[in-house]
Design an enzyme around this catalytic site. Structure first.
Site, PDB file in Angstrom:
ATOM      1  N   ASP A  58       0.849  -1.200   0.000  1.00 24.23           N
ATOM      2  CA  ASP A  58       0.000   0.000   0.000  1.00 24.23           C
ATOM      3  C   ASP A  58       0.882   1.246   0.000  1.00 24.23           C
ATOM      4  O   ASP A  58       1.878   1.280  -0.723  1.00 24.23           O
ATOM      5  CB  ASP A  58      -0.907  -0.050   1.243  1.00 24.23           C
ATOM      6  CG  ASP A  58      -2.216   0.668   0.987  1.00 24.23           C
ATOM      7  OD1 ASP A  58      -3.258   0.003   0.890  1.00 24.23           O
ATOM      8  OD2 ASP A  58      -2.173   1.895   0.839  1.00 24.23           O
ATOM      9  N   HIS A  99      -3.745   4.928   4.445  1.00 25.01           N
ATOM     10  CA  HIS A  99      -4.384   3.665   4.067  1.00 25.01           C
ATOM     11  C   HIS A  99      -3.611   2.461   4.601  1.00 25.01           C
ATOM     12  O   HIS A  99      -4.167   1.596   5.284  1.00 25.01           O
ATOM     13  CB  HIS A  99      -4.417   3.613   2.542  1.00 25.01           C
ATOM     14  CG  HIS A  99      -5.510   2.831   1.943  1.00 25.01           C
ATOM     15  ND1 HIS A  99      -5.285   1.753   1.145  1.00 25.01           N
ATOM     16  CD2 HIS A  99      -6.856   2.977   2.002  1.00 25.01           C
ATOM     17  CE1 HIS A  99      -6.435   1.257   0.729  1.00 25.01           C
ATOM     18  NE2 HIS A  99      -7.404   1.988   1.221  1.00 25.01           N
ATOM     19  N   SER A 275     -11.262  -2.156   1.314  1.00 24.34           N
ATOM     20  CA  SER A 275      -9.869  -2.071   1.796  1.00 24.34           C
ATOM     21  C   SER A 275      -9.735  -2.648   3.181  1.00 24.34           C
ATOM     22  O   SER A 275      -8.755  -3.282   3.510  1.00 24.34           O
ATOM     23  CB  SER A 275      -9.423  -0.605   1.851  1.00 24.34           C
ATOM     24  OG  SER A 275      -9.262  -0.124   0.580  1.00 24.34           O
TER      25      SER A 275
END
EC number: 3.4.21.94
Lengths: 529, 85
Positions: A58, A99, A275
């Site tokens: 990520d 994230h 996610s």
């Protein structure tokens, strides 16, 4: 999937632990009690992810975070977009690069340190592979990331993919495909890297079979439900989804989100999207790997199919159905929600599934018109390469490699029905996809819905249009690819729960094996007489 | 639609070590080179400006690399989008 909640005496002093409903759902934030990943049972068995490394592919991990630092695997972390061994999230003033840190916390946040929450596999190691914070992706960055230190990293978790705009058809490029094949064949000392993928956030406008990562046989594609079992609305449905975990994105209640770590030592209650689902699944697989480090990438998929629970998952659009061997599945949620306790217990006594074979079951090469009304029906009758070295008797994945052009690609609908009568939606309508030039060129649509079935017989492919205006198209070719085993994968497994899917499947395999043995002996007697 | 080109290059060499690859990269204006673990003799050549993109291929740079006897194949990396979910 219900259990007596009072029997669970898992207590953690972490302030957000009681808000992590996906770990233990007591009905908080209007949730459904018992609808969770059942991690408490796995933890009580002593499985917490020790010795397992999960890589979060990520935008980096805040490895200075007090809830992550102790579990951070710096040696297995890297940034391939800029050749940097210290892949800390790059600063942006809009928090964009949080994230990876949020995903990492779901997997490996430390337990009982009175900070944020607790990871699903709170004693695992988490590595940060930063490859998403540059303005573009390239094949070499992706391939390098997905094949980074495959003898150290056990599980790669990806919460990204081609744009979920409902009109993109894209997937791994040549080098990345080569790297993934290398991973499943040589990773983890030949047991195979475990790739976990978030299925997609395109909602009803998109179809995750148009995403070559989610629909790959080598990745475990994960969808998400919210804390009351309903779909999270942004979920894309497709036949390649294997199972589901949890996320949010539908409820206003601030505590219905996913509680996890956040940038610069913070915590958050608001992680969401598919996610959030992939790292939870990666954490569950880490618990199963601790229970049995010898699990292969395929064993993990079989265990996911056999131990996932329908529980209280509710899909307003697609019904729950049973396939030809009685396994219950849903087009949106796959075989159900992952059950960490069930998976770890079964993993402990699991015997590696038999060798996998591949059979090109047939191909239709003549171009055929797809009319604006009605359906084009194409049939391939196959013996699944019986009598040859690559005979497939018990299915795992099935691919329909399709080349089709249409005046409006988004209006195409493609369904595949197996000889056992299991109907799979390979492509549903994508109202925003107005492509009329590219179409699908040898695109490998994949379904997991026929898992365990006998592939011999007639496979029916139906191609039609569904939309507001008449369309036309040409189906240029389709090839049916069968992947699975020759011998029964569950017949030697140990059954502890006689109500389980494993017990049902094993019983079915025994009966079929017996029938086929009787048939063979009758044939040989007849041929002698 | 047409895609964009980056200054990242995939370079296939004739039996070179990582140091020799690194030297070849710096001789040709790149910042560094890294061997790809899953393939034989494949290297990732990193540009000095990582985020620069362009509409057209860098023919000159590519031809210069291809002329070098140590080089077997050169593929300029196309940039494409991937989104967080």
């Amino acid at each position: 999937g219900y259990r007596d909640l009072n029997a669970i005496d898992t207590n953690m002093n972490d302030p957000l632990f009681s808000k992590q409903w996906y770990l233990i759902n007591t009905g908080q934030a209007d949730g459904t009690p018992g609808l969770d990943l059942n991690v408490a049972e796995a933890w009580e068995l002593g499985y917490t992810g020790k010795g397992v490394t999960i890589a979060i592919m990520d935008d980096g991990i805040d490895y200075l975070h007090p809830d992550l630092a102790s579990n951070y695997n710096a040696d297995a972390s890297f940034d391939f977009s800029s050749n940097d061994p210290y892949p800390y999230p790059r600063y942006t003033d809009d928090w964009f690069n949080s994230h990876g840190t949020r995903c990492a916390g779901e997997v490996s946040a430390a337990a009982n340190n009175n900070i944020c929450g607790v990871g699903v596999a709170f004693n695992s190691k988490v590595a940060g592979i930063r490859m998403l914070d540059q303005p573009f992706m390239t094949d070499v960055i992706e391939a390098s990331s997905i094949s980074h230190m495959p003898q150290v990293v056990d599980i790669y978790s990806a919460s990204w993919g081609p744009t979920d705009d409902g009109k993109t058809v894209d997937g791994p490029r040549e080098l990345t495909l080569q790297a993934m094949a290398d991973g499943v064949n040589k990773g983890r000392g030949g047991k195979g890297s475990i790739y976990v993928w978030a299925s997609g956030d395109g909602g009803s406008f998109d179809d995750c079979n148009c995403d070559g990562y989610a629909s790959s046989m080598w990745t475990i594609s994960i969808n998400s439900a919210i804390n009351d079992g309903r779909t999270a609305l942004y979920d894309e449905s497709c036949s390649s989804t294997l199972a589901s975990t949890f996320s949010n994105g539908r409820k206003r209640n601030p505590e219905a989100g996913v509680a996890t770590t956040d940038l610069y030592g913070n915590c958050t209650l608001r992680h969401s999207g598919t996610s959030a689902a992939a790292p939870e699944a990666a954490g569950v697989f880490a618990l199963a790997l601790e229970a049995n480090p010898d699990l292969t990438w395929r064993d993990m998929q079989h265990l996911a199919v056999l131990t996932s629970k329908r529980n209280q998952l509710h899909d307003e659009v697609h019904q729950w159905r049973r396939n030809g061997v009685g396994l219950e599945f849903n087009h949106l949620f796959g075989y159900g929600v992952l059950d960490a306790g069930g998976m770890a217990k079964m993993a402990k006594e699991w015997k590696a599934v038999p060798e996998r074979f591949h059979c090109v079951a047939g191909s239709v090469q003549e171009p055929r018109k797809v009319a604006s009304d009605g359906k084009l029906v194409l049939t391939i009758d196959t013996d699944a390469c019986q009598g040859k070295d690559n005979f497939v008797r018990y299915l795992e994945h099935v691919q329909a490699v399709v080349t089709v052009n249409a005046s409006r690609r988004g209006d195409l609908n493609i369904n595949l029905t197996s000889p056992a009568g299991t109907k799979s939606i390979l492509l549903s309508r994508r109202p925003r996809d107005e492509d009329s030039k590219v179409g699908f060129d040898k695109w490998p649509f994949m379904t997991t819905h026929t898992w365990g079935e006998d592939p011999r017989g007639a496979w029916i492919l139906e191609v039609g249009f569904r939309g507001d205006a008449p369309q036309r198209g040409v189906m240029k070719e389709w090839t049916l690819m069968l992947h699975g085993t020759q011998s029964a994968p569950y017949i030697d497994q140990i059954v502890r729960d006689y109500q389980s899917k494993l017990a049902m499947s094993k019983k079915q395999e025994l009966e079929e094996e017996l029938d086929e043995a009787v048939e063979r002996s009758l044939k040989s007697l007849l041929s002698k007489s | 639609e047409e895609g964009i080109f980056t200054n990242h290059f995939l370079v296939e060499l004739h039996e070179q070590t990582e140091d020799e690859a690194h030297q070849l990269a710096t001789e040709n204006g790149f910042d560094s080179a890294r061997k790809l673990p899953f393939a034989k003799d494949l290297f990732h050549f990193y540009p000095k400006d990582l985020t620069q993109t362009r509409r057209r291929r860098s023919l000159q740079l590519r031809q210069r690399l291809e002329k070098d006897h140590r080089v077997k194949n050169v593929i300029q990396q196309e940039g494409f989008s991937r989104t967080k979910r």
